[in-house]
Design an enzyme around this catalytic site. Sequence first.
Site, PDB file in Angstrom:
ATOM      1  N   ASP A 158       0.715  -1.485   0.028  1.00 20.77           N
ATOM      2  CA  ASP A 158       0.065  -0.006  -0.012  1.00 20.77           C
ATOM      3  C   ASP A 158       0.885   1.261   0.057  1.00 20.77           C
ATOM      4  O   ASP A 158       0.722   2.156  -0.782  1.00 20.77           O
ATOM      5  CB  ASP A 158      -1.010  -0.058   1.189  1.00 20.77           C
ATOM      6  N   GLU A 382       0.963  -9.224  11.641  1.00 21.35           N
ATOM      7  CA  GLU A 382       0.657  -8.876   9.951  1.00 21.35           C
ATOM      8  C   GLU A 382       2.128  -8.600   9.548  1.00 21.35           C
ATOM      9  O   GLU A 382       2.301  -9.053   8.223  1.00 21.35           O
ATOM     10  CB  GLU A 382      -0.064  -7.615   9.992  1.00 21.35           C
TER      11      GLU A 382
END
Length: 421
Positions: A158, A382
Amino acid sequence: MTEARDTEARAILAQNDRGGYTVPTHGLYPYQWNWDSVFAAIGFAEHDMDRAWTEIETLFSGQWENGMVPHIIFHQVDPSYFPGPDIWRGTGPIPSSGISQPPIAATFVRWLLDLDPTYEPRARTLFPALMASHRWFMTWRNEDGAIVVTHPWETGRDNCPDWDDTFAAIEPEGVDEYYRRDTTHVVEDERPRRWDYDRYLYLVKLGADSGWSEPYLREVTPFRVADPTMTFTLLRATRDLRALAIRLGEPTAELDQWIGDMERGAQRLWNEEAQTYDCVDIRSGKHTGVVSNASFLCWFAGINDDRMLAQFDRIAEATTYFVPSTDPAHPAYEPKRYWRGPVWAMLNVLIAAGLAEAGHSERARNLTEATGRMIAENGFAEYFDPRDGAPAGGRNFTWTAAVWLAWASPTTGGTPWARSS
Ligand code: GLC
């Protein structure tokens, strides 16, 4: 120790299961994400093959008529995530986002089938949907064989520094007031900045206002960037789709053409000055000059480029846990901020598989062991800080649990490709 982690990993997959699909993690990401689900499938395959196939089938139930498989599918509206279906205004059969994600499905469908050939009828049913999704990329996102994205989120990386220059040229006018939910789940320093978010939302609005018209966006969007994540995963997945086609008795001519195009296109991503594969902004023609973890997907794509080995060794040497998402020597490196530095275990499995296949087995083994240690010591985060492996971002993460079970765990793992042979 590692067997306790195996049990924990299976429990995470079960907890994140919403019935036919998993969420990446509770709270932060409450929907089905495209490549997260494909990774989830390889985790399920360790103990429940039927469930593994279902995960991918549910993903393809959200495929659009034009072949695009969305990056988020909003099966059930959940206000804890922004931007939701009302902002995206996807046009598929199920409310969804309007962009895709790295197309790794064909690769792992092939792998599932190698593990248990009795599932061939399900591969046969999925095959036309896989073809349609590859055709969508080759029709709309193909710039002389290099695969482009129209939003950073499409690459799955991202906020990596590759987007910084393109974003600096965008004035995010007309974006409505908004309230981020991600920073209610994770500390701000581990997430993208507001500056990035304004531009993410600007691009979402541009796409949604056009009804996600690819011909229109190809002409007008200021964000059209050729990217190694997309180019290398699609090239790899197309090779796997070709192998599936042969197995299923389907024609391969179109696939052969795509493979040839992308083999040439991948060379457009070679940055001679920086000696790496990186992104190219199609509008400005400029390379981005960032060595990222996606740069090392060249081997996974079947491009046996020894020039990347020196980069790999330098970065492995500079970090305790590798491969960091951004080169630590790059001025934009931030070891805890999402794609600007942290290690992502699920990218590592692809890099290690490529290294092993290209014959760099010691490097593949080192990467597998380092990733295994990182997860064993720090849990299913994550992403992780490359300096000490400290967990960052969301916890109890589906893809970290899945790649542990399928690959990094010393008890259940092994490279997927080694296991299937
Ligand atoms: C973030 C990641 C992306 C992932 C998603 C869900 O947006 O950058 O790669 O698919 O979260 O985990």
